[in-house]
Scaffold this motif. Structure first.
Motif, mmCIF file in Angstrom:
data_model
loop_
_atom_site.group_PDB
_atom_site.id
_atom_site.type_symbol
_atom_site.label_atom_id
_atom_site.label_comp_id
_atom_site.label_asym_id
_atom_site.label_seq_id
_atom_site.Cartn_x
_atom_site.Cartn_y
_atom_site.Cartn_z
ATOM 1 N N THR A 59 -16.427 9.399 57.443
ATOM 2 C CA THR A 59 -16.957 8.338 58.262
ATOM 3 C C THR A 59 -18.704 8.921 58.069
ATOM 4 O OG1 THR A 59 -15.736 8.591 60.081
ATOM 5 C CG2 THR A 59 -17.760 7.662 60.667
ATOM 6 N N ALA A 60 -19.120 9.840 57.896
ATOM 7 C CA ALA A 60 -20.484 10.258 57.574
ATOM 8 C C ALA A 60 -21.062 9.337 56.325
ATOM 9 C CB ALA A 60 -20.895 11.622 57.436
ATOM 10 N N GLU A 61 -20.140 9.578 55.310
ATOM 11 C CA GLU A 61 -20.631 8.982 54.008
ATOM 12 C C GLU A 61 -20.578 7.327 54.069
ATOM 13 O OE1 GLU A 61 -18.290 8.669 49.570
ATOM 14 O OE2 GLU A 61 -17.918 10.306 50.677
ATOM 15 N N ASN A 62 -19.601 6.763 55.074
ATOM 16 C CA ASN A 62 -19.564 5.329 55.032
ATOM 17 C C ASN A 62 -20.753 5.075 55.720
ATOM 18 O OD1 ASN A 62 -17.161 4.809 53.716
ATOM 19 N ND2 ASN A 62 -16.024 4.675 55.404
ATOM 20 N N HIS A 63 -21.207 5.789 56.816
ATOM 21 C CA HIS A 63 -22.288 5.433 57.567
ATOM 22 C C HIS A 63 -23.611 5.472 56.563
ATOM 23 C CE1 HIS A 63 -24.952 5.542 60.990
ATOM 24 N NE2 HIS A 63 -25.603 6.386 60.714
ATOM 25 N N GLU A 64 -23.742 6.483 55.627
ATOM 26 C CA GLU A 64 -24.870 6.454 55.064
ATOM 27 C C GLU A 64 -24.922 5.473 54.057
ATOM 28 O OE1 GLU A 64 -26.587 9.393 51.606
ATOM 29 O OE2 GLU A 64 -25.431 10.346 53.314
ATOM 30 N N ARG A 65 -23.564 4.943 53.501
ATOM 31 C CA ARG A 65 -23.662 3.886 52.452
ATOM 32 C C ARG A 65 -24.106 2.758 53.233
ATOM 33 N NH1 ARG A 65 -20.596 4.767 47.711
ATOM 34 N NH2 ARG A 65 -19.893 7.156 47.487
ATOM 35 N N ALA A 66 -23.587 2.615 54.434
ATOM 36 C CA ALA A 66 -23.676 1.109 54.971
ATOM 37 C C ALA A 66 -25.258 1.072 55.535
ATOM 38 C CB ALA A 66 -22.893 1.198 56.248
ATOM 39 N N GLY A 67 -25.839 2.137 55.862
ATOM 40 C CA GLY A 67 -27.193 2.142 56.294
ATOM 41 C C GLY A 67 -28.116 2.204 55.191
ATOM 42 N N THR A 68 -27.741 2.623 53.999
ATOM 43 C CA THR A 68 -28.678 2.306 52.563
ATOM 44 C C THR A 68 -28.547 0.846 52.361
ATOM 45 O OG1 THR A 68 -28.283 4.692 51.860
ATOM 46 C CG2 THR A 68 -28.804 2.985 50.167
ATOM 47 N N ALA A 69 -27.391 0.319 52.437
ATOM 48 C CA ALA A 69 -27.010 -1.269 52.064
ATOM 49 C C ALA A 69 -27.895 -1.891 52.984
ATOM 50 C CB ALA A 69 -25.702 -1.594 52.131
ATOM 51 N N LEU A 70 -28.083 -1.787 54.344
ATOM 52 C CA LEU A 70 -28.735 -2.543 55.355
ATOM 53 C C LEU A 70 -30.248 -2.384 55.214
ATOM 54 C CD1 LEU A 70 -26.399 -2.339 58.511
ATOM 55 C CD2 LEU A 70 -26.882 -4.263 57.176
ATOM 56 N N TYR A 71 -30.745 -1.151 54.845
ATOM 57 C CA TYR A 71 -31.964 -1.126 54.483
ATOM 58 C C TYR A 71 -32.598 -2.048 53.319
ATOM 59 C CZ TYR A 71 -36.394 1.338 53.953
ATOM 60 O OH TYR A 71 -37.874 1.395 53.686
ATOM 61 N N GLY A 72 -31.617 -1.914 52.616
ATOM 62 C CA GLY A 72 -32.084 -2.962 51.274
ATOM 63 C C GLY A 72 -32.046 -4.280 51.714
ATOM 64 N N LEU A 73 -30.776 -4.515 52.508
ATOM 65 C CA LEU A 73 -30.895 -6.172 53.040
ATOM 66 C C LEU A 73 -31.879 -6.582 53.867
ATOM 67 C CD1 LEU A 73 -27.043 -6.066 53.382
ATOM 68 C CD2 LEU A 73 -28.191 -7.587 51.792
ATOM 69 N N LEU A 74 -32.454 -5.538 54.684
ATOM 70 C CA LEU A 74 -33.546 -5.999 55.410
ATOM 71 C C LEU A 74 -34.609 -6.575 54.806
ATOM 72 C CD1 LEU A 74 -33.251 -3.269 58.046
ATOM 73 C CD2 LEU A 74 -32.863 -5.558 58.423
ATOM 74 N N ALA A 75 -35.036 -6.409 53.607
ATOM 75 C CA ALA A 75 -36.051 -6.875 52.784
ATOM 76 C C ALA A 75 -35.786 -8.358 52.644
ATOM 77 C CB ALA A 75 -36.061 -6.196 51.469
ATOM 78 N N HIS A 76 -34.539 -8.909 52.908
ATOM 79 C CA HIS A 76 -34.372 -10.395 52.520
ATOM 80 C C HIS A 76 -33.626 -11.156 53.746
ATOM 81 C CE1 HIS A 76 -34.673 -9.277 48.338
ATOM 82 N NE2 HIS A 76 -33.872 -7.867 48.694
ATOM 83 N N THR A 77 -33.442 -10.346 54.871
ATOM 84 C CA THR A 77 -32.960 -11.099 56.122
ATOM 85 C C THR A 77 -32.797 -10.094 57.159
ATOM 86 O OG1 THR A 77 -31.183 -12.534 57.175
ATOM 87 C CG2 THR A 77 -30.530 -10.812 55.615
ATOM 88 N N MET A 78 -33.260 -10.582 58.383
ATOM 89 C CA MET A 78 -32.801 -9.733 59.609
ATOM 90 C C MET A 78 -31.934 -10.151 60.677
ATOM 91 S SD MET A 78 -36.592 -8.149 60.304
ATOM 92 C CE MET A 78 -36.210 -7.293 61.534
ATOM 93 N N ASP A 79 -31.155 -11.120 60.003
ATOM 94 C CA ASP A 79 -30.108 -11.864 60.666
ATOM 95 C C ASP A 79 -28.747 -11.029 60.100
ATOM 96 O OD1 ASP A 79 -28.604 -13.668 62.164
ATOM 97 O OD2 ASP A 79 -28.525 -14.992 60.848
ATOM 98 N N PHE A 80 -28.264 -9.833 60.869
ATOM 99 C CA PHE A 80 -27.153 -9.385 60.331
ATOM 100 C C PHE A 80 -26.557 -8.772 61.778
ATOM 101 C CE2 PHE A 80 -30.475 -6.089 60.476
ATOM 102 C CZ PHE A 80 -29.681 -4.873 61.227
ATOM 103 N N ALA A 81 -25.066 -8.678 61.787
ATOM 104 C CA ALA A 81 -24.387 -7.956 62.622
ATOM 105 C C ALA A 81 -23.522 -6.682 62.139
ATOM 106 C CB ALA A 81 -23.098 -9.115 63.376
ATOM 107 N N ASP A 82 -23.811 -5.595 62.740
ATOM 108 C CA ASP A 82 -22.812 -4.458 62.084
ATOM 109 C C ASP A 82 -21.897 -4.170 63.264
ATOM 110 O OD1 ASP A 82 -21.775 -2.405 61.352
ATOM 111 O OD2 ASP A 82 -23.694 -1.229 60.745
ATOM 112 N N LEU A 83 -20.559 -4.600 63.159
ATOM 113 C CA LEU A 83 -19.475 -4.330 64.030
ATOM 114 C C LEU A 83 -18.563 -3.336 63.576
ATOM 115 C CD1 LEU A 83 -19.040 -7.485 65.879
ATOM 116 C CD2 LEU A 83 -20.415 -5.540 66.788
ATOM 117 N N SER A 84 -18.955 -2.734 62.671
ATOM 118 C CA SER A 84 -17.941 -1.789 61.705
ATOM 119 C C SER A 84 -17.898 -0.375 62.598
ATOM 120 C CB SER A 84 -18.519 -1.456 60.279
ATOM 121 O OG SER A 84 -17.628 -0.510 59.733
#
Length: 197
Positions: A59-84
């Motif tokens: 889970t820690a690895e998935n959390h880090e990967r998802a966090g890294t991806a979301l951080y990159g996506l925030l440069a393009h949109t702030m409209d996201f939902a994370d219910l994982s």
């Protein structure tokens, strides 16, 4: 539309443990690359490009990967939902959830183990039922998604372990993209994942 179609980016989990991300509007290639750079693999599925983290990873690895991806996506949109739940799950296992939220058809229900959890759900529109709490059937799907996102974030911020079941048992059950009318055979699920950079 499906529950996962109301944000530019939606991150969720299948019941069998896959983490998936869906982009619901065209974003620059750098946005998509932020997902693959974080270790997500891609798969075409009924008019969608799914970005996936396979089950079985810590889970820690998935959390880090998802966090890294979301951080990159925030440069393009702030409209996201994370219910994982697969990116936040403690080692104790799913049976230890303080609050369970279940999305099924046109209904969203929830059960909480504590009064505090019940009260937080109520603050976000969940009404008492004979088996727990539920969002009113009169809410639009968009409003139900928003209520679940707010409730999950609030519960998580208060230290609750939250399990959101999106009613998607496997990757093949992820709903098609809006307007998708043809259903070609889905490609095989990738058996390998890229190495972390």
């Amino acid at each position: 539309m499906a529950f996962i179609d109301h944000h530019d980016v939606f991150i969720g989990s299948t019941d069998d443990g896959w983490t998936f991300a869906v982009l619901n509007r065209r974003l620059p290639s750098e946005a998509r690359q932020s997902l693959t750079d974080a270790g997500f693999i891609t798969r075409a599925h009924q008019g969608r490009a799914l970005y996936l983290l396979p089950p079985g990873q810590p889970t820690a690895e998935n959390h880090e990967r998802a966090g890294t991806a979301l951080y990159g996506l925030l440069a393009h949109t702030m409209d996201f939902a994370d219910l994982s739940w697969t990116t936040r799950w403690p080692s104790a296992g799913p049976e230890k959830a303080d609050v369970r939220i279940v999305v099924a058809d046109d209904q969203v229900t929830a059960t909480a183990r504590s009064t505090a959890g019940t009260e937080i759900l109520a603050q976000h529109g969940f009404l008492p039922t004979h088996a727990g709490q539920a969002l009113p059937a009169s809410l639009s799907e968009r409003d139900r998604v928003a209520a679940v996102v707010r409730a999950e974030s609030h519960l998580h911020a208060e230290g609750n372990i939250v399990h959101v079941s999106l009613g998607i048992p496997t990757l093949d059950a992820i709903p098609p993209a809006p307007g998708w009318t043809s259903a070609p055979a889905a490609g095989p699920v990738p058996a390998t994942r890229p190495r972390a950079r």
